[in-house]
Scaffold this motif. Structure first.
Motif, PDB file in Angstrom:
ATOM      1  N   ASP A   1       0.819  -1.219   0.000  1.00 50.13           N
ATOM      2  CA  ASP A   1       0.000   0.000   0.000  1.00 50.13           C
ATOM      3  C   ASP A   1       0.848   1.263   0.000  1.00 50.13           C
ATOM      4  N   ASP A   2       1.973   1.252   0.748  1.00 54.61           N
ATOM      5  CA  ASP A   2       2.798   2.462   0.791  1.00 54.61           C
ATOM      6  C   ASP A   2       3.470   2.716  -0.562  1.00 54.61           C
ATOM      7  N   VAL A   3       3.874   1.643  -1.246  1.00 50.14           N
ATOM      8  CA  VAL A   3       4.466   1.799  -2.574  1.00 50.14           C
ATOM      9  C   VAL A   3       3.428   2.315  -3.557  1.00 50.14           C
TER      10      VAL A   3
ATOM     11  N   GLN B   1      -3.370   4.385   9.079  1.00 43.51           N
ATOM     12  CA  GLN B   1      -2.192   4.470   9.941  1.00 43.51           C
ATOM     13  C   GLN B   1      -2.601   4.509  11.411  1.00 43.51           C
ATOM     14  N   THR B   2      -2.270   3.453  12.144  1.00 42.30           N
ATOM     15  CA  THR B   2      -2.610   3.394  13.558  1.00 42.30           C
ATOM     16  C   THR B   2      -1.656   4.219  14.407  1.00 42.30           C
ATOM     17  N   THR B   3      -0.428   4.378  13.923  1.00 43.48           N
ATOM     18  CA  THR B   3       0.555   5.216  14.622  1.00 43.48           C
ATOM     19  C   THR B   3       1.212   6.157  13.618  1.00 43.48           C
ATOM     20  N   ILE B   4       1.607   7.316  14.092  1.00 44.48           N
ATOM     21  CA  ILE B   4       2.305   8.296  13.256  1.00 44.48           C
ATOM     22  C   ILE B   4       3.734   8.432  13.766  1.00 44.48           C
ATOM     23  N   ASP B   5       4.698   8.394  12.854  1.00 41.54           N
ATOM     24  CA  ASP B   5       6.108   8.539  13.199  1.00 41.54           C
ATOM     25  C   ASP B   5       6.332   9.862  13.932  1.00 41.54           C
ATOM     26  N   ILE B   6       7.285   9.867  14.878  1.00 42.50           N
ATOM     27  CA  ILE B   6       7.550  11.070  15.663  1.00 42.50           C
ATOM     28  C   ILE B   6       7.923  12.258  14.786  1.00 42.50           C
TER      29      ILE B   6
ATOM     30  N   LEU C   1       8.093  14.185   2.733  1.00 37.99           N
ATOM     31  CA  LEU C   1       6.733  14.647   2.983  1.00 37.99           C
ATOM     32  C   LEU C   1       6.303  14.327   4.412  1.00 37.99           C
ATOM     33  N   THR C   2       5.749  15.325   5.085  1.00 39.23           N
ATOM     34  CA  THR C   2       5.160  15.129   6.406  1.00 39.23           C
ATOM     35  C   THR C   2       3.688  15.530   6.327  1.00 39.23           C
TER      36      THR C   2
ATOM     37  N   PHE D   1       5.600   8.574   5.089  1.00 41.24           N
ATOM     38  CA  PHE D   1       6.148   7.233   4.910  1.00 41.24           C
ATOM     39  C   PHE D   1       7.182   6.980   5.996  1.00 41.24           C
ATOM     40  N   ASN D   2       6.989   5.931   6.780  1.00 46.32           N
ATOM     41  CA  ASN D   2       7.904   5.636   7.885  1.00 46.32           C
ATOM     42  C   ASN D   2       9.234   5.078   7.406  1.00 46.32           C
ATOM     43  N   LYS D   3       9.196   4.368   6.291  1.00 48.85           N
ATOM     44  CA  LYS D   3      10.419   3.732   5.793  1.00 48.85           C
ATOM     45  C   LYS D   3      11.373   4.793   5.255  1.00 48.85           C
ATOM     46  N   LYS D   4      12.634   4.772   5.722  1.00 49.87           N
ATOM     47  CA  LYS D   4      13.600   5.786   5.303  1.00 49.87           C
ATOM     48  C   LYS D   4      13.909   5.693   3.819  1.00 49.87           C
TER      49      LYS D   4
END
Length: 262
Positions: A97-99, A171-176, A119-120, A181-184
């Motif tokens: 899904d992220d891709v 998204q159940t959690t959001i990166d700090i 992007l944030t 996209f969480n993946k670097k």
């Protein structure tokens, strides 16, 4: 003349390692030699030697031609401009899904991979995507945009808006860091998936950057003025004309229409 320290060392390293002309002066390097070397030597060496010669000519006023102009890094035939059918072909086969969201964003915005990774959620409004930073995988941090031109606001396509809302809801959690996209290494993940999908097809060799070429070419073919195209792409007009405008099947259709109107 002004680049980041890391960029400077990348350029310097490539020029230092292109040692196949160490016994010549800049006046002795011929175009024929470059054509031969281009088949065997590192493409990055060719690229930065071309940059070096441009510096000699433009900044130091050397009265020479740039022989490295003949050593193109990427042939025109290697750049893909996707049709709507090609785009749908890809979406139907993407597993993650992220891709899928990344590809949809690239197709409808023409973002650079570093901009996509940067992007944030505060970059996304109801109607626009605001580009004001990029993410460096090398340093694992946000950095300033590539240039002043890179800071821009891109209207969100209606189809893209649907996918963004769906992704945020999932998204159940959001990166700090508040990244979408969480993946670097998001660009690498997209590239790997594109390679899997396109292997053995007419799109084999497609890269994430080809979506930028597609976006810009589509804007031009839809009669968007070149200044607006350059703004939306976050680049200079000259760069858009020289590097990003391509021909495809639609070009021929538009050519026929143009000739008929004469």
């Amino acid at each position: 003349l002004e680049v980041r320290e890391s960029t400077f060392f990348t350029i310097k390293s490539n020029i230092d390692n292109a040692d196949w002309f160490d016994d010549k002066t800049v006046y002795q390097v011929s175009k024929l030699e470059i054509l031969k070397r281009n088949k065997t030597e590192s493409k990055s060496h060719i690229k930065y030697m071309r940059m070096f010669y441009n510096f000699l000519i433009n900044e130091l006023d050397f009265k020479i031609s740039n022989p490295f102009k003949t050593g193109k890094i990427k042939k025109e035939s290697e750049t893909f401009v996707l049709s709507k059918t090609d785009y749908e072909f890809l979406l139907d086969r993407i597993k993650f899904d992220d891709v899928k969201l990344g590809v949809i964003i690239l197709y409808h915005t023409g973002l650079r991979i570093s901009e996509l990774s940067g992007l944030t959620w505060d970059c996304i409004t109801d109607n626009n995507i605001i580009i004001n930073k990029q993410f460096s995988n090398k340093y694992g941090e946000f950095r300033e945009p590539k240039s002043e031109n890179s800071v821009r606001t891109i209207p969100i396509h209606s189809n893209l808006r649907i996918y963004i809302k769906k992704w945020k809801k999932s998204q159940t959690t959001i990166d700090i860091s508040n990244r979408i996209f969480n993946k670097k290494a998001m660009g690498q993940k997209i590239a790997i998936e594109l390679k899997r999908i396109t292997e053995g097809t007419h799109l084999e060799g497609l890269t994430p950057h080809d979506f930028r070429h597609t976006f810009i070419t589509n804007l031009v073919q839809n009669k968007t003025d070149i200044i607006t195209v350059a703004y939306l792409a976050g680049d200079r007009v000259e760069t858009i004309i020289n590097n990003y405008v391509h021909t495809n099947k639609k070009t021929m259709d538009l050519s026929k229409q143009a000739v008929e109107m004469i």
